[in-house]
Design a protein around this motif. Structure first.
Motif, PDB file in Angstrom:
ATOM      1  N   ALA A  44      -9.460  -6.923  -0.420  1.00 42.25           N
ATOM      2  CA  ALA A  44      -9.168  -6.315  -1.717  1.00 42.25           C
ATOM      3  C   ALA A  44      -8.644  -4.893  -1.535  1.00 42.25           C
ATOM      4  CB  ALA A  44     -10.420  -6.312  -2.592  1.00 42.25           C
ATOM      5  N   ALA A  45      -9.292  -4.133  -0.668  1.00 39.57           N
ATOM      6  CA  ALA A  45      -8.878  -2.751  -0.449  1.00 39.57           C
ATOM      7  C   ALA A  45      -7.489  -2.662   0.159  1.00 39.57           C
ATOM      8  CB  ALA A  45      -9.893  -2.047   0.451  1.00 39.57           C
ATOM      9  N   ALA A  46      -7.139  -3.631   0.996  1.00 40.07           N
ATOM     10  CA  ALA A  46      -5.849  -3.609   1.695  1.00 40.07           C
ATOM     11  C   ALA A  46      -4.675  -3.996   0.811  1.00 40.07           C
ATOM     12  CB  ALA A  46      -5.898  -4.535   2.912  1.00 40.07           C
ATOM     13  N   GLY A  47      -4.976  -4.555  -0.363  1.00 43.01           N
ATOM     14  CA  GLY A  47      -3.894  -4.904  -1.273  1.00 43.01           C
ATOM     15  C   GLY A  47      -3.464  -6.349  -1.249  1.00 43.01           C
ATOM     16  N   VAL A  48      -4.337  -7.251  -0.764  1.00 45.18           N
ATOM     17  CA  VAL A  48      -4.022  -8.676  -0.896  1.00 45.18           C
ATOM     18  C   VAL A  48      -3.885  -8.988  -2.386  1.00 45.18           C
ATOM     19  CG1 VAL A  48      -5.044 -10.978  -0.708  1.00 45.18           C
ATOM     20  CG2 VAL A  48      -5.024  -9.448   1.258  1.00 45.18           C
ATOM     21  N   GLY A  49      -2.818  -9.681  -2.751  1.00 42.45           N
ATOM     22  CA  GLY A  49      -2.506  -9.858  -4.167  1.00 42.45           C
ATOM     23  C   GLY A  49      -3.491 -10.699  -4.932  1.00 42.45           C
ATOM     24  N   THR A  50      -3.869 -11.854  -4.368  1.00 41.28           N
ATOM     25  CA  THR A  50      -4.765 -12.777  -5.068  1.00 41.28           C
ATOM     26  C   THR A  50      -5.877 -13.229  -4.138  1.00 41.28           C
ATOM     27  OG1 THR A  50      -2.973 -13.603  -6.480  1.00 41.28           O
ATOM     28  CG2 THR A  50      -4.933 -14.981  -6.291  1.00 41.28           C
ATOM     29  N   LEU A  51      -7.107 -13.101  -4.601  1.00 40.01           N
ATOM     30  CA  LEU A  51      -8.259 -13.629  -3.884  1.00 40.01           C
ATOM     31  C   LEU A  51      -8.839 -14.781  -4.695  1.00 40.01           C
ATOM     32  CD1 LEU A  51     -10.432 -10.651  -2.517  1.00 40.01           C
ATOM     33  CD2 LEU A  51      -9.192 -12.377  -1.196  1.00 40.01           C
ATOM     34  N   GLY A  52      -8.913 -15.956  -4.077  1.00 34.54           N
ATOM     35  CA  GLY A  52      -9.627 -17.074  -4.674  1.00 34.54           C
ATOM     36  C   GLY A  52     -11.045 -17.073  -4.144  1.00 34.54           C
ATOM     37  N   LEU A  53     -12.016 -17.186  -5.027  1.00 35.57           N
ATOM     38  CA  LEU A  53     -13.425 -17.144  -4.636  1.00 35.57           C
ATOM     39  C   LEU A  53     -14.060 -18.500  -4.926  1.00 35.57           C
ATOM     40  CD1 LEU A  53     -14.381 -13.684  -6.230  1.00 35.57           C
ATOM     41  CD2 LEU A  53     -13.204 -14.147  -4.077  1.00 35.57           C
ATOM     42  N   ALA A  54     -14.471 -19.191  -3.872  1.00 41.13           N
ATOM     43  CA  ALA A  54     -15.059 -20.522  -4.020  1.00 41.13           C
ATOM     44  C   ALA A  54     -16.510 -20.500  -3.571  1.00 41.13           C
ATOM     45  CB  ALA A  54     -14.268 -21.546  -3.214  1.00 41.13           C
ATOM     46  N   ARG A 109       4.424  -7.762   1.320  1.00 44.04           N
ATOM     47  CA  ARG A 109       4.002  -9.121   1.660  1.00 44.04           C
ATOM     48  C   ARG A 109       2.527  -9.311   1.336  1.00 44.04           C
ATOM     49  NH1 ARG A 109       7.547  -8.398   6.109  1.00 44.04           N
ATOM     50  NH2 ARG A 109       5.864  -7.791   7.516  1.00 44.04           N
ATOM     51  N   LEU A 110       1.713  -8.307   1.624  1.00 37.22           N
ATOM     52  CA  LEU A 110       0.291  -8.411   1.299  1.00 37.22           C
ATOM     53  C   LEU A 110       0.076  -8.541  -0.201  1.00 37.22           C
ATOM     54  CD1 LEU A 110      -1.305  -5.756   3.700  1.00 37.22           C
ATOM     55  CD2 LEU A 110      -1.244  -8.239   3.980  1.00 37.22           C
ATOM     56  N   LEU A 111       0.792  -7.744  -0.974  1.00 33.50           N
ATOM     57  CA  LEU A 111       0.627  -7.780  -2.429  1.00 33.50           C
ATOM     58  C   LEU A 111       1.056  -9.115  -3.028  1.00 33.50           C
ATOM     59  CD1 LEU A 111       1.874  -4.164  -3.190  1.00 33.50           C
ATOM     60  CD2 LEU A 111      -0.420  -5.052  -3.668  1.00 33.50           C
ATOM     61  N   GLY A 112       1.908  -9.835  -2.331  1.00 35.44           N
ATOM     62  CA  GLY A 112       2.353 -11.133  -2.817  1.00 35.44           C
ATOM     63  C   GLY A 112       1.578 -12.301  -2.239  1.00 35.44           C
ATOM     64  N   SER A 113       0.542 -12.021  -1.462  1.00 35.12           N
ATOM     65  CA  SER A 113      -0.181 -13.077  -0.752  1.00 35.12           C
ATOM     66  C   SER A 113      -1.367 -13.600  -1.542  1.00 35.12           C
ATOM     67  CB  SER A 113      -0.664 -12.561   0.601  1.00 35.12           C
ATOM     68  OG  SER A 113      -1.628 -11.530   0.421  1.00 35.12           O
ATOM     69  N   ARG A 114      -1.841 -14.787  -1.122  1.00 35.49           N
ATOM     70  CA  ARG A 114      -2.981 -15.451  -1.751  1.00 35.49           C
ATOM     71  C   ARG A 114      -3.956 -15.904  -0.662  1.00 35.49           C
ATOM     72  NH1 ARG A 114       0.529 -20.091  -4.064  1.00 35.49           N
ATOM     73  NH2 ARG A 114       1.281 -19.745  -1.940  1.00 35.49           N
ATOM     74  N   VAL A 115      -5.206 -15.480  -0.788  1.00 32.99           N
ATOM     75  CA  VAL A 115      -6.221 -15.796   0.219  1.00 32.99           C
ATOM     76  C   VAL A 115      -7.417 -16.453  -0.466  1.00 32.99           C
ATOM     77  CG1 VAL A 115      -7.790 -14.864   1.964  1.00 32.99           C
ATOM     78  CG2 VAL A 115      -5.501 -13.872   1.677  1.00 32.99           C
ATOM     79  N   LEU A 116      -7.894 -17.548   0.109  1.00 29.86           N
ATOM     80  CA  LEU A 116      -9.073 -18.236  -0.409  1.00 29.86           C
ATOM     81  C   LEU A 116     -10.290 -17.847   0.415  1.00 29.86           C
ATOM     82  CD1 LEU A 116     -10.421 -20.386  -2.250  1.00 29.86           C
ATOM     83  CD2 LEU A 116      -9.858 -22.078  -0.477  1.00 29.86           C
TER      84      LEU A 116
END
Length: 274
Positions: A50-60, A27-34
């Motif tokens: 990033a270390a935990a394996g969140v799939g996508t990080l949006g950086l604003a 679930r973490l690998l498929g997630s998206r966090v802004l």
């Protein structure tokens, strides 16, 4: 998609937690966090996500790295001074974890663009540096129906609140409207470790939410003071007159609905030059 052998090794300690396991890691690998703001709070939160394996990080963030940022914004190096923060941070976090995908948004978040941006993610991390920005993101989160983890720091103190839009007390329920305009720039602070503590707590809240662990910091505000190494939690309740989520949101907001102890707290902290 099943975890690869390399992913099982990389995330072994996390997968070993029974509340997470292989399914939670997927679930973490498929997630998206802004990450709304890539400064002191965003640096710490982003590293752990990033270390935990969140799939996508949006950086604003539309800012560039300055020399004075390096005292607390730990994702950057001296050689990054002058670079766009979103580019330098993305490079560092993808070097840490090749599984990570990044989306760069080198822009200033506004009431016009924030709801659409928040709607493209599973969770928003509010790492902004002004009370106005926090209120704007709270409104954007509610409009997009995207959970948000909001934190702020000032000097030696900070606080954090997790909001599930339409279900739990929001930033406006707790703090209402700023009583007066914010100063153009703070005189000093924060102590560099303070946004590190709060940013790490933001990452923990996001990971709990994404992995379905429960026990979120909802309807509660956690206050931290590094001088006394003291954590204090106060209860918050939804305010029908909240200027952000209440029935009369378009009218003048009522005062925050808090417990007696909560009413004694100071105005919300924020990190200068985040």
């Amino acid at each position: 998609m099943p975890l690869t052998a390399e992913q099982r090794r990389r995330y072994a300690r996390q997968i070993g937690l029974p509340e997470i396991g292989p399914a939670g890691q997927q679930r973490l690998l498929g997630s998206r966090v802004l990450l709304a703001g890539v400064g002191g709070l965003g640096s710490a939160a982003g590293y752990y996500l990033a270390a935990a394996g969140v799939g996508t990080l949006g950086l604003a963030d539309d800012d560039r790295v300055g020399l004075s940022n390096l005292q607390r914004q730990i994702v950057y190096r001296t050689a990054d001074v002058g670079r766009l923060k979103v580019e330098a941070a993305a490079e560092a976090w993808m070097a840490l974890n090749p599984d990570l995908r990044t989306r760069l948004h080198p822009l200033r978040l506004t009431a016009a663009n924030a709801p659409g941006l928040a709607g493209g993610y599973d969770v928003v991390v509010d790492a902004t540096d002004t009370l106005a920005a926090k209120a704007m993101l709270a409104r954007a989160s509610r409009k997009a129906q995207t959970p948000i983890v909001q934190a702020g720091v000032q000097g030696y103190q900070g606080q954090i609140l997790t909001v599930l839009p339409g279900k739990t007390a929001c930033w406006g329920c707790v703090f209402g409207r700023p009583a007066q305009p914010e100063p153009a720039a703070p005189a000093a602070g924060p102590l560099g470790a303070v946004p590190g503590v709060l940013g790490a707590l933001q990452a923990a809240e996001v990971l709990k939410l994404l992995a379905g662990l429960g026990g979120l910091l909802t309807d509660r505000v956690l206050f931290f003071d590094v001088r006394r190494i003291e954590f204090r939690t106060v209860r918050a309740v939804r305010d029908p007159g909240c200027p952000i989520c209440g029935r009369a949101a378009r009218a003048a907001g009522k005062g925050p609905s808090l417990t007696t102890d909560a009413r004694k707290t100071r105005r919300p902290c924020h990190e200068p030059n985040l």
